[in-house]
Motif scaffolding. Structure first.
Motif, PDB file in Angstrom:
ATOM      1  N   SER A 216       0.826  -1.209   0.000  1.00 47.12           N
ATOM      2  CA  SER A 216       0.000   0.000   0.000  1.00 47.12           C
ATOM      3  C   SER A 216       0.860   1.258   0.000  1.00 47.12           C
ATOM      4  O   SER A 216       0.594   2.205  -0.763  1.00 47.12           O
ATOM      5  N   LEU A 217       1.867   1.283   0.830  1.00 49.37           N
ATOM      6  CA  LEU A 217       2.761   2.437   0.870  1.00 49.37           C
ATOM      7  C   LEU A 217       3.507   2.599  -0.454  1.00 49.37           C
ATOM      8  O   LEU A 217       3.685   3.716  -0.949  1.00 49.37           O
ATOM      9  N   MET A 218       3.935   1.493  -1.031  1.00 52.33           N
ATOM     10  CA  MET A 218       4.619   1.540  -2.327  1.00 52.33           C
ATOM     11  C   MET A 218       3.688   2.072  -3.414  1.00 52.33           C
ATOM     12  O   MET A 218       4.095   2.871  -4.262  1.00 52.33           O
TER      13      MET A 218
ATOM     14  N   VAL B 144       5.209   9.434   7.702  1.00 50.40           N
ATOM     15  CA  VAL B 144       3.905   8.792   7.828  1.00 50.40           C
ATOM     16  C   VAL B 144       3.502   8.838   9.297  1.00 50.40           C
ATOM     17  O   VAL B 144       4.222   8.338  10.165  1.00 50.40           O
ATOM     18  N   ILE B 145       2.364   9.440   9.569  1.00 47.92           N
ATOM     19  CA  ILE B 145       1.874   9.566  10.944  1.00 47.92           C
ATOM     20  C   ILE B 145       1.171   8.278  11.351  1.00 47.92           C
ATOM     21  O   ILE B 145       0.310   7.768  10.632  1.00 47.92           O
TER      22      ILE B 145
ATOM     23  N   VAL C 196       4.936  -4.198  15.568  1.00 48.05           N
ATOM     24  CA  VAL C 196       6.045  -3.509  14.910  1.00 48.05           C
ATOM     25  C   VAL C 196       5.862  -3.373  13.407  1.00 48.05           C
ATOM     26  O   VAL C 196       6.406  -2.443  12.783  1.00 48.05           O
ATOM     27  N   ALA C 197       5.094  -4.248  12.768  1.00 46.37           N
ATOM     28  CA  ALA C 197       4.930  -4.189  11.312  1.00 46.37           C
ATOM     29  C   ALA C 197       4.448  -2.821  10.844  1.00 46.37           C
ATOM     30  O   ALA C 197       4.808  -2.374   9.744  1.00 46.37           O
ATOM     31  N   THR C 198       3.635  -2.153  11.645  1.00 50.70           N
ATOM     32  CA  THR C 198       3.083  -0.856  11.254  1.00 50.70           C
ATOM     33  C   THR C 198       4.191   0.144  10.946  1.00 50.70           C
ATOM     34  O   THR C 198       4.135   0.864   9.940  1.00 50.70           O
TER      35      THR C 198
ATOM     36  N   ILE D  61       7.191   1.346   6.997  1.00 53.84           N
ATOM     37  CA  ILE D  61       7.520   2.745   6.726  1.00 53.84           C
ATOM     38  C   ILE D  61       9.031   2.903   6.609  1.00 53.84           C
ATOM     39  O   ILE D  61       9.553   3.482   5.649  1.00 53.84           O
ATOM     40  N   VAL D  62       9.739   2.341   7.586  1.00 50.54           N
ATOM     41  CA  VAL D  62      11.199   2.462   7.625  1.00 50.54           C
ATOM     42  C   VAL D  62      11.848   1.698   6.465  1.00 50.54           C
ATOM     43  O   VAL D  62      12.837   2.155   5.888  1.00 50.54           O
TER      44      VAL D  62
END
Length: 371
Positions: free
Chosen positions: A69-71, A81-82, A89-91, A95-96
């Motif tokens: 989704s981020l990609m 990303v807030i 931890v996956a959340t 992002i990182v």
């Protein structure tokens, strides 16, 4: 010896669905299309109907759903990303991994979901998305979050790994924002027998991007139009979820009944627990209370055959891998509740007699360990 209660009884669930699950598995074994077989699209269509989302894209895991989704949104190095620090931890991990920075906003003390009233202050010119988590099975304040996002032209990704089947103001979780992501990890409200997940969206462009990214960025075989990943959900796992859908509505009903009964029993004693809002439902992926002297209470319960779990003991902005690369580290509520939360056995096959036993044991443990 005291008989142990299962934290979540997947074996009882299998016994109830054995014929349907076995038949689905054998159908796949017979046709032999283990990757992108017909059950993949069948499941996607069923889940589109269930959620009301225009598109469902099944993927290899809930983590992969977030990453893809981020990609698809083009999130990359230097972007922010807030999200919440009080989650798996996956959340933050995804992002990182893309070179972006997680910006953590503190949580509500009663629901443990992100505090929507604190999001706007965290927005900067680098902010590219907001990712609330529907923790413990209950959606966050999605109307407020979507309104903030609309003012700033930001997409919202609902991390609904724990809330598939829940509703918010009559709409299904996973169909509440730009993108919804869920997990079919075995212990989730709708789980497979390995890893699996799904992405939901009504945006045609994003759906196309997600479908291509999950197969290594392919527009067609060996023709790669974008950077992608190996993110497909196995046909066998899709088949298992299809079989489990046969009694999913009943399971959600049971979870809600058991959650309400836990609430009633605990409120009677004045014990503190995660609260549910009146304008939404929870599927109680976990049933969580707040306790002092958690280790002592958990030990006492375990000795009586009652397992517990902690979701989650350390906020992400205090984790060694993340503490130096995240922003928004004033998260006093998250840090306090991380020391207090304790989850009790929960699942659609939990017997009311076992639930009564759990609450009685908790009451006894509280007298010894404190609440």
């Amino acid at each position: 010896m005291t008989q142990k209660i299962e934290f979540i009884d997947l074996k009882a669930q299998y016994r109830a669905l054995k014929d349907a699950i076995d038949a689905r598995i054998h159908k796949v074994l017979n046709h032999g299309q283990y990757i992108m077989g017909p059950e993949v699209r069948e499941l996607e269509e069923r889940l589109e109907d269930y959620t009301g989302a225009k598109h469902c894209i099944t993927v290899a895991s809930g983590t992969e759903a977030l990453l893809i989704s981020l990609m698809a949104l083009g999130i990359g190095p230097g972007d922010e990303v807030i999200t919440t620090p009080f989650t798996f931890v996956a959340t933050a991990e995804v992002i990182v991994l893309l070179g972006a920075v997680p910006v953590f906003v503190d949580i509500e003390p009663d629901t443990c979901n992100i505090d929507a009233s604190k999001i706007e202050a965290a927005i900067t010119p680098k902010t590219k998305a907001i990712m609330p988590v529907s923790l413990y099975g209950q959606p966050a304040d999605m109307d407020e979050i979507n309104a903030i996002a609309e003012r700033y032209g930001l997409p919202v990704i609902e991390d609904a790994a724990q809330s598939f089947g829940a509703t918010y103001k009559g709409k299904k979780s996973c169909n509440l924002s730009t993108i919804g992501c869920t997990s079919f990890f075995p212990s989730k409200p709708l789980g497979c027998y390995g890893d699996g997940g799904a992405i939901f969206t009504t945006d045609d462009v994003l759906a196309k991007a997600c479908r291509e990214i999950r197969v290594h960025g392919q527009k067609r075989r060996y023709y790669h139009t974008r950077i992608g990943v190996g993110g497909r959900m196995d046909t066998l796992q899709c088949a298992i979820v299809l079989a489990k859908l046969e009694r999913f509505d009943w399971e959600i009903e049971q979870r809600m009944k058991l959650g309400a009964r836990y609430n009633q029993l605990l409120d009677k004693h004045g014990y503190q627990r995660v609260k549910q809002r009146n304008d939404r439902t929870s599927v109680f992926a976990q049933y969580t209370v707040f306790v002092e002297n958690r280790d002592a209470i958990a030990k006492q319960l375990n000795e009586q055959g009652i397992p517990t779990a902690v979701h989650y003991p350390v906020p992400l902005n205090r984790q060694p891998a993340y503490k130096d690369i995240c922003h928004g580290t004033v998260t006093a509520v998250a840090e306090r509740v991380a020391k207090q939360v304790m989850s009790l056995p929960m699942g659609p096959d939990l017997a009311e007699s076992d639930q009564q036993r759990i609450v009685a044991a908790l009451s006894e443990a509280v007298k010894i360990g404190g609440f």
